[in-house]
Write an enzyme that holds these catalytic residues in place. Sequence first.
Site, PDB file in Angstrom:
ATOM      1  N   TYR A 122       0.819  -1.211   0.000  1.00  0.00           N
ATOM      2  CA  TYR A 122       0.000   0.000   0.000  1.00  0.00           C
ATOM      3  C   TYR A 122       0.849   1.256   0.000  1.00  0.00           C
ATOM      4  CZ  TYR A 122       0.745   1.032   5.011  1.00  0.00           C
ATOM      5  OH  TYR A 122       1.297   1.355   6.230  1.00  0.00           O
ATOM      6  N   ARG A 171       8.328   4.034  -4.374  1.00  0.00           N
ATOM      7  CA  ARG A 171       8.358   3.079  -3.254  1.00  0.00           C
ATOM      8  C   ARG A 171       7.338   1.962  -3.481  1.00  0.00           C
ATOM      9  NH1 ARG A 171       7.515   5.346   2.722  1.00  0.00           N
ATOM     10  NH2 ARG A 171       5.392   5.614   1.945  1.00  0.00           N
ATOM     11  N   ARG A 181      -8.057 -20.056  -2.379  1.00  0.00           N
ATOM     12  CA  ARG A 181      -7.080 -19.941  -1.299  1.00  0.00           C
ATOM     13  C   ARG A 181      -5.987 -21.004  -1.387  1.00  0.00           C
ATOM     14  NH1 ARG A 181      -5.557 -20.928   3.769  1.00  0.00           N
ATOM     15  NH2 ARG A 181      -5.049 -19.100   5.024  1.00  0.00           N
ATOM     16  N   HIS A 205      -1.486 -21.056  -0.566  1.00  0.00           N
ATOM     17  CA  HIS A 205      -0.321 -20.223  -0.238  1.00  0.00           C
ATOM     18  C   HIS A 205       0.497 -19.873  -1.487  1.00  0.00           C
ATOM     19  CE1 HIS A 205      -1.412 -21.329   3.783  1.00  0.00           C
ATOM     20  NE2 HIS A 205      -0.418 -20.635   4.304  1.00  0.00           N
ATOM     21  N   LYS A 233       6.418  -1.903   2.185  1.00  0.00           N
ATOM     22  CA  LYS A 233       5.187  -1.345   2.763  1.00  0.00           C
ATOM     23  C   LYS A 233       4.026  -2.295   2.485  1.00  0.00           C
ATOM     24  CE  LYS A 233       3.103   3.277   3.201  1.00  0.00           C
ATOM     25  NZ  LYS A 233       3.101   3.421   4.645  1.00  0.00           N
ATOM     26  N   GLU A 274      11.621   2.777  14.841  1.00  0.00           N
ATOM     27  CA  GLU A 274      10.664   3.741  14.279  1.00  0.00           C
ATOM     28  C   GLU A 274       9.350   3.642  15.035  1.00  0.00           C
ATOM     29  OE1 GLU A 274       9.565   2.786  10.197  1.00  0.00           O
ATOM     30  OE2 GLU A 274       9.401   0.660  10.643  1.00  0.00           O
ATOM     31  N   LEU A 322      10.828   1.344   7.633  1.00  0.00           N
ATOM     32  CA  LEU A 322      10.309   1.766   6.339  1.00  0.00           C
ATOM     33  C   LEU A 322      11.122   2.972   5.857  1.00  0.00           C
ATOM     34  CD1 LEU A 322       7.815   1.150   4.423  1.00  0.00           C
ATOM     35  CD2 LEU A 322       6.912   3.303   5.315  1.00  0.00           C
TER      36      LEU A 322
HETATM   37  C1  LIG Z   1       6.089   1.859   9.928  1.00  0.00           C
HETATM   38  C2  LIG Z   1       6.160   3.179   9.228  1.00  0.00           C
HETATM   39  N1  LIG Z   1       7.301   3.878   9.265  1.00  0.00           N
HETATM   40  C3  LIG Z   1       7.402   5.093   8.688  1.00  0.00           C
HETATM   41  C4  LIG Z   1       6.316   5.668   8.032  1.00  0.00           C
HETATM   42  C5  LIG Z   1       6.453   7.050   7.433  1.00  0.00           C
HETATM   43  O1  LIG Z   1       6.499   6.967   6.036  1.00  0.00           O
HETATM   44  P1  LIG Z   1       6.099   8.198   5.122  1.00  0.00           P
HETATM   45  O2  LIG Z   1       6.941   9.345   5.548  1.00  0.00           O
HETATM   46  O3  LIG Z   1       6.442   7.736   3.752  1.00  0.00           O
HETATM   47  O4  LIG Z   1       4.651   8.444   5.319  1.00  0.00           O
HETATM   48  C6  LIG Z   1       5.118   4.967   7.949  1.00  0.00           C
HETATM   49  C7  LIG Z   1       3.971   5.536   7.243  1.00  0.00           C
HETATM   50  O5  LIG Z   1       2.967   4.923   7.020  1.00  0.00           O
HETATM   51  C8  LIG Z   1       5.027   3.687   8.563  1.00  0.00           C
HETATM   52  O6  LIG Z   1       3.886   2.984   8.524  1.00  0.00           O
END
Ligand SMILES: Cc1ncc(COP(=O)(O)O)c(C=O)c1O
Length: 278
Positions: free
Chosen positions: A33, A52, A99, A101, A146, A179, A203
């Site tokens: 996403y 990304r 369904r 895997h 993501k 984070e 991320l």
């Molecule tokens: C786990 C995580 N880290 C960092 C971020 C920040 O990313 P961005 O600056 O691209 O929104 C997000 C945003 O959804 C996130 O879910």
Amino acid sequence: MPELAYVNGNIMPIQDATIPIEDRGYQFGDAVYEYITSFNKRPFLLDEHLARLKRSMTELSFPLVDMDTIRSAVLEIFDKGGYDNGDVYIQISRGVAPRDHAFPESNEIQFIMTVRETKRYSDEMHANGIKVITVEDQRWGRCDIKTVQLLYNALAKQKALDSGAYDAVFVGPDNVVREGTSSNLFIIVDQTLITHPLTPNILPGITRACLLQICRERSIPFQERFFDTNELYAADEAFLSGTTTEVLPLIEIDGHPIGQGGIGAISKKLLAALRNKM
Ligand SMILES: Cc1ncc(COP(=O)(O)O)c(C=O)c1O
């Protein structure tokens, strides 16, 4: 203005949108996403978000997707939504299949989006900051992708709320601070910004990259390096960064007060500089 959904090329009111129960995003969390906001009808850092998204799909060996088609669809839903400041959520799954895997033979991804008016944090929150707790990071080893697998992020956020804090910060087994549940984390020590380097454990935030670019442009010193909770608790300033988070100051971490109790001088400067780019 209507909240809209896009499902594989068709746009409709959000409440009319459905997806098949055998969507692999629903069955296996086999979906990626992105979240993009617009300011004054201009999507912010659209190309960075699309790059990304492409990387996420490539890392998971998704079928090849034409990024120009995705880009046009994103612009279309922003346009049809008509919001001055809108949020577009994009979700692409590996498709709909009985369904199993193993990946399906068919190469048809499932591409959905929603558009809504942006819900920004209040000026008060940006000025006064929030409290957070740290939690052990028990997510999988590819947090740089993501994906929609956000169960542990949701558990950590709820744990924070239940304990009277606003959010949680993930800490690795080595006590390294990673984070937030939906944001990256920065600390400021002796006028220098410090943030976790890009590894599979965080991320690669688009806002994080934008803030580092601002630092380069304004000669604000920064380091991408590991730091532990001791350094976190002793920081002069700390903040979370993200697309909707922007620069959100932390005033208390695990009960340790940070800074002077509101947004710090450097964080304030960075928030203003970020908004200036929107
Ligand atoms: C786990 C995580 N880290 C960092 C971020 C920040 O990313 P961005 O600056 O691209 O929104 C997000 C945003 O959804 C996130 O879910």
